[in-house]
Motif scaffolding. Structure first.
Motif, PDB file in Angstrom:
ATOM      1  N   GLU A 560       0.829  -1.212   0.000  1.00 53.28           N
ATOM      2  CA  GLU A 560       0.000   0.000   0.000  1.00 53.28           C
ATOM      3  C   GLU A 560       0.861   1.258   0.000  1.00 53.28           C
ATOM      4  N   GLU A 561       1.975   1.243   0.747  1.00 57.89           N
ATOM      5  CA  GLU A 561       2.865   2.407   0.751  1.00 57.89           C
ATOM      6  C   GLU A 561       3.496   2.624  -0.627  1.00 57.89           C
ATOM      7  N   GLU A 562       3.867   1.555  -1.283  1.00 56.93           N
ATOM      8  CA  GLU A 562       4.407   1.688  -2.634  1.00 56.93           C
ATOM      9  C   GLU A 562       3.364   2.247  -3.591  1.00 56.93           C
ATOM     10  N   GLU A 563       2.126   1.782  -3.447  1.00 58.65           N
ATOM     11  CA  GLU A 563       1.061   2.272  -4.318  1.00 58.65           C
ATOM     12  C   GLU A 563       0.783   3.755  -4.074  1.00 58.65           C
ATOM     13  N   ASN A 564       0.854   4.194  -2.830  1.00 58.32           N
ATOM     14  CA  ASN A 564       0.634   5.617  -2.543  1.00 58.32           C
ATOM     15  C   ASN A 564       1.741   6.479  -3.137  1.00 58.32           C
ATOM     16  N   GLU A 565       2.985   5.970  -3.068  1.00 58.70           N
ATOM     17  CA  GLU A 565       4.097   6.724  -3.660  1.00 58.70           C
ATOM     18  C   GLU A 565       3.978   6.801  -5.175  1.00 58.70           C
ATOM     19  N   GLN A 566       3.505   5.726  -5.788  1.00 59.46           N
ATOM     20  CA  GLN A 566       3.388   5.694  -7.245  1.00 59.46           C
ATOM     21  C   GLN A 566       2.048   6.213  -7.746  1.00 59.46           C
ATOM     22  N   GLU A 567       1.139   6.592  -6.816  1.00 59.72           N
ATOM     23  CA  GLU A 567      -0.188   7.115  -7.145  1.00 59.72           C
ATOM     24  C   GLU A 567      -0.941   6.165  -8.075  1.00 59.72           C
ATOM     25  N   VAL A 568      -1.011   4.897  -7.634  1.00 59.14           N
ATOM     26  CA  VAL A 568      -1.721   3.877  -8.412  1.00 59.14           C
ATOM     27  C   VAL A 568      -3.218   4.105  -8.300  1.00 59.14           C
ATOM     28  N   THR A 569      -3.918   3.890  -9.420  1.00 60.28           N
ATOM     29  CA  THR A 569      -5.378   4.077  -9.437  1.00 60.28           C
ATOM     30  C   THR A 569      -6.045   2.998  -8.604  1.00 60.28           C
ATOM     31  N   LYS A 570      -7.279   3.249  -8.229  1.00 63.20           N
ATOM     32  CA  LYS A 570      -8.001   2.322  -7.371  1.00 63.20           C
ATOM     33  C   LYS A 570      -8.219   0.981  -8.054  1.00 63.20           C
ATOM     34  N   GLU A 571      -8.417   1.011  -9.407  1.00 64.33           N
ATOM     35  CA  GLU A 571      -8.638  -0.244 -10.134  1.00 64.33           C
ATOM     36  C   GLU A 571      -7.411  -1.151 -10.082  1.00 64.33           C
ATOM     37  N   ASN A 572      -6.213  -0.574 -10.056  1.00 67.15           N
ATOM     38  CA  ASN A 572      -4.989  -1.361 -10.048  1.00 67.15           C
ATOM     39  C   ASN A 572      -4.384  -1.522  -8.658  1.00 67.15           C
ATOM     40  N   SER A 573      -5.052  -1.002  -7.651  1.00 68.00           N
ATOM     41  CA  SER A 573      -4.534  -1.127  -6.283  1.00 68.00           C
ATOM     42  C   SER A 573      -4.784  -2.542  -5.755  1.00 68.00           C
ATOM     43  N   LEU A 574      -4.145  -2.841  -4.628  1.00 73.10           N
ATOM     44  CA  LEU A 574      -4.268  -4.176  -4.044  1.00 73.10           C
ATOM     45  C   LEU A 574      -5.701  -4.454  -3.622  1.00 73.10           C
ATOM     46  N   GLN A 575      -6.252  -5.559  -4.136  1.00 75.84           N
ATOM     47  CA  GLN A 575      -7.633  -5.919  -3.832  1.00 75.84           C
ATOM     48  C   GLN A 575      -7.769  -7.314  -3.213  1.00 75.84           C
ATOM     49  N   VAL A 576      -6.855  -8.202  -3.580  1.00 80.47           N
ATOM     50  CA  VAL A 576      -6.967  -9.593  -3.111  1.00 80.47           C
ATOM     51  C   VAL A 576      -5.596 -10.071  -2.616  1.00 80.47           C
ATOM     52  N   VAL A 577      -5.594 -10.721  -1.465  1.00 81.73           N
ATOM     53  CA  VAL A 577      -4.402 -11.395  -0.941  1.00 81.73           C
ATOM     54  C   VAL A 577      -4.669 -12.897  -1.006  1.00 81.73           C
ATOM     55  N   ILE A 578      -3.802 -13.628  -1.718  1.00 88.65           N
ATOM     56  CA  ILE A 578      -3.927 -15.082  -1.835  1.00 88.65           C
ATOM     57  C   ILE A 578      -2.839 -15.728  -0.983  1.00 88.65           C
ATOM     58  N   LEU A 579      -3.254 -16.590  -0.073  1.00 91.32           N
ATOM     59  CA  LEU A 579      -2.315 -17.315   0.790  1.00 91.32           C
ATOM     60  C   LEU A 579      -2.125 -18.723   0.237  1.00 91.32           C
ATOM     61  N   ASP A 580      -0.901 -19.023  -0.178  1.00 93.74           N
ATOM     62  CA  ASP A 580      -0.567 -20.366  -0.644  1.00 93.74           C
ATOM     63  C   ASP A 580      -0.250 -21.231   0.569  1.00 93.74           C
ATOM     64  N   MET A 581      -1.143 -22.193   0.860  1.00 94.94           N
ATOM     65  CA  MET A 581      -1.014 -23.038   2.051  1.00 94.94           C
ATOM     66  C   MET A 581      -0.475 -24.423   1.716  1.00 94.94           C
ATOM     67  N   SER A 582       0.246 -24.563   0.606  1.00 91.43           N
ATOM     68  CA  SER A 582       0.710 -25.882   0.186  1.00 91.43           C
ATOM     69  C   SER A 582       1.682 -26.500   1.182  1.00 91.43           C
ATOM     70  N   CYS A 583       2.396 -25.681   1.928  1.00 93.99           N
ATOM     71  CA  CYS A 583       3.352 -26.209   2.912  1.00 93.99           C
ATOM     72  C   CYS A 583       2.696 -26.539   4.245  1.00 93.99           C
ATOM     73  N   VAL A 584       1.513 -25.998   4.496  1.00 92.32           N
ATOM     74  CA  VAL A 584       0.849 -26.144   5.798  1.00 92.32           C
ATOM     75  C   VAL A 584       0.090 -27.465   5.824  1.00 92.32           C
ATOM     76  N   ILE A 585       0.382 -28.308   6.801  1.00 96.01           N
ATOM     77  CA  ILE A 585      -0.298 -29.595   6.934  1.00 96.01           C
ATOM     78  C   ILE A 585      -1.095 -29.704   8.232  1.00 96.01           C
ATOM     79  N   GLY A 586      -0.977 -28.719   9.103  1.00 96.56           N
ATOM     80  CA  GLY A 586      -1.707 -28.769  10.361  1.00 96.56           C
ATOM     81  C   GLY A 586      -1.995 -27.380  10.888  1.00 96.56           C
TER      82      GLY A 586
END
Length: 640
Positions: A560-586
């Protein structure tokens, strides 16, 4: 408890009636077994497990459960039936060569352990005979070794001084040997070999190197013929004792004899390394040195000129020592602790040596049988005036080079040592102690593995830290402190990697469906509006849940700080965080709460969260709330 995955279920229903929905094999988890059922199952599968018989077994052996059980305990019943005459010729030569090296080394190692010389020879008789019937290694040479001798000497001295009361000291050593054997047998019986793995390869390399230097410094007493010497093992105390002792009168003839034969033995070893066919030269050199040095002292009456000699060695075979075991000693707890440490060190060295030569010969070493064989041979040894025995690297190398085919070479060696106890003890009266010191010093370079240390430095700096801790701990403190430091740092490293796992930002490699760490693959492409993170930990639990949550939130904040510095538009701003849980077994309830708090925190910033590749650990979740949480935030297969 059932977990319904609606998105996955609808997807499979659209695919056709032939395909079953994932929920069909995720629901109806069976009831967990009771503690009693788990204990009975463990004993059945691990303690009473029976191996399948090979097809070429005879009908009598396969139909007789008693014989099958005996074969599993005594491997000699298996290989003994296929023993051939040409095997005997090779084993006979290897055993005799082994005995020529074993006899002088055993006397020297007994002196290092603080015992009379005959007890080193006793230790080269009974334990090898027991191991020959129960062990699975064909090349491993059993007997006393330098590291275990130093370990016993340094730790048992804290309980009893061998100078003031040698009989009480010897009884404690026998009791330590009994406990060492008992622990080793228990490790093998209950398949607890993983306990030996607590002493890692790096720790063992550092420990062996430090112990070799300490052993070498201890031999300065015999090499110089010093009378006043410290009982401590740290390098500062030993060097201080040497410098102070040199101010007292001492006879240089001891040093002349010791150093001369040390050069002779090292030269013989150099010749053996240059030409493998001349392996018998370094193997025979210690015994030849003992014979020549003894003759020189006897013919010149050098003992009257200050040369220290071994003097009396009690003739005869091993004597029973059952009545000498101190089970009612007030120091029984401390004795058992020394036994446990000795058991682990002895097992680690023997299994490492045995496996290395088994790999060369192309067969597999049974670790659990090795532990049981080591255990029973040391228990039997403690009852027959022996101290802790294990596999020797130097003697095993000689045994291998001599062309041994089976463990029968140990039997030949034991019989030869037994005969020498009856015949040669009077001759060894005039053996100078300086020659014993030179024999031990000649064996020490093999304990310092510089190439392995450099290899560990290149591969893993933290492993090298474990090596250094063991090395300097043994060198400047004690054997026990060195081991504790090495094991402690190893555990701290494991705990640190579990509590502070890596959170990796992933990017997609061009023209592939592979996602990789952007730090490792700088060419990986990021998708605008998406942040893909991988949790590199098998567990999401109370120990690391809050750390993982904070690391994910910090990554989002940095984006978000990088996006504010680069003045990224709302459409291209961070909207989704995907957590890859392939290593997690418990995951436990603390992990579930952390994920829920993470969702709420991100949702307050209009950022969605999705979980990918978490099917492996979802089955471990036993809480209805957790299953509902994952159902709500799981990435559908259509979303990738």
């Amino acid at each position: 408890m059932g977990i319904e995955l609606q998105n996955h279920q609808s997807h499979h229903e659209e695919a056709g009636p032939a395909e079953e929905p994932i929920s069909r094999w995720l629901i109806n988890t069976p009831e967990p077994p009771s503690m009693w059922q788990e204990l009975v199952g463990y004993i059945r599968t691990n303690v009473l497990a029976k191996k399948k018989h090979r097809r070429n077994n005879t009908k009598n052996s396969s139909s007789n459960p008693v014989y099958s059980c005996l074969k599993s305990v005594f491997p000699i019943l298996s290989w003994g039936r296929q023993y051939k005459l040409n095997f005997f010729k090779k084993d006979l030569m290897a055993g005799l060569t082994l005995a020529s090296l074993c006899i002088p080394q055993s006397i020297g190692y007994a002196n290092l352990a603080g015992l009379d010389p005959e007890y080193g020879l006793y230790t080269s008789v009974v334990p090898p005979l027991i191991y020959s019937t129960m062990g699975t290694s064909r090349e491993l040479a059993i007997g006393p070794v330098a590291v275990v001798s130093l370990l016993l000497s340094s730790m048992v001295r804290d309980i009893q001084d061998p100078v003031t009361d040698p009989i009480a000291y010897r009884k404690i050593v026998f009791t330590v040997t009994f406990f060492a054997g008992a622990f080793q047998a228990i490790f093998g019986l209950f398949r607890l070999g993983f306990l030996v793995d607590f002493l890692s390869h790096a720790a063992l390399v550092g420990f062996m190197a430090g112990a070799a230097i300490v052993i070498g410094l201890q031999q300065l007493k015999g090499l110089f013929g010093l009378s006043h010497f410290t009982n401590k093992t740290d390098v500062v105390s030993v060097l201080s004792s040497v410098f102070h002792s040199l101010h007292h009168p001492w006879q240089p003839l001891n040093f002349v004899i010791g150093s001369s034969f040390l050069i002779f033995i090292l030269l013989a070893r150099f010749i053996g390394k240059r030409n493998k066919k001349l392996f018998w030269i370094p193997a025979m050199a210690p015994l030849v040195s003992v014979v020549l040095a003894t003759l020189i002292v006897y013919l010149t009456n050098a003992e009257t000129r200050g040369v220290k000699i071994v003097k009396h060695i009690k003739p005869g075979f091993n004597q029973l020592s059952v009545n000498q075991l101190q089970f009612k000693s007030p120091h029984l707890g401390q004795i058992a602790k020394i036994g446990l440490i000795s058991a682990i060190i002895a097992l680690t060295e023997a299994i490492a040596v045995g496996r290395s030569f088994a790999t060369i010969k192309g067969y597999r070493l049974d670790g659990n049988k090795e532990m049981m064989a080591m255990g029973f041979m040391n228990i039997a040894g403690s009852l027959s005036s022996c101290y802790v025995a294990t596999g020797s690297f130097s003697r095993t190398a000689v045994n291998f080079s001599a062309g041994c085919e089976t463990v029968f070479s140990n039997i030949v060696m034991a019989i030869t040592v037994m005969l020498s106890l009856e015949v040669l003890t009077r001759f060894l009266y005039f053996t100078p102690t300086a020659i014993l010191a030179s024999i031990i010093l000649s064996a020490l370079p093999g304990l310092i593995d510089v190439s392995s240390a450099l290899h560990i430095w290149k591969l893993d700096k933290l492993d090298f830290l474990v090596l250094i801790a063991a090395f300097f701990g043994v060198l400047f403190a004690s054997v026990e402190i060195g081991l504790l430091l090495a094991v402690g740092i190893s555990f701290a490293r494991i705990m640190l990697s579990s509590i502070r796992p890596n959170i990796e930002a992933l990017g997609r490699l061009s023209k592939t469906d592979i996602f990789g760490d952007i730090n490792q693959y700088p060419m990986a492409n990021k998708t605008p509006g998406l942040l893909t993170l991988r949790i590199s930990s098998p567990l999401l639990c109370f120990a690391n849940a809050n750390f993982i949550r904070d690391r994910i939130l910090n990554s989002v904040q940095e984006i978000e700080e990088e996006e504010n510095e680069q003045e990224v538009t709302k459409e291209n701003s961070l909207q989704v965080v995907i957590l890859d849980m392939s290593c997690v077994i418990g995951v436990d309830t603390s992990g579930v709460v952390a994920l829920e708090e993470l969702h709420q925190e991100l949702a307050s910033n209009d950022i969605q969260i999705r979980h990918a590749n978490n099917m492996g650990f979802e089955k471990e979740v036993s809480d209805v709330f957790c299953s509902a949480l994952f159902q709500k935030y799981m990435v559908d297969e259509d979303d990738g």
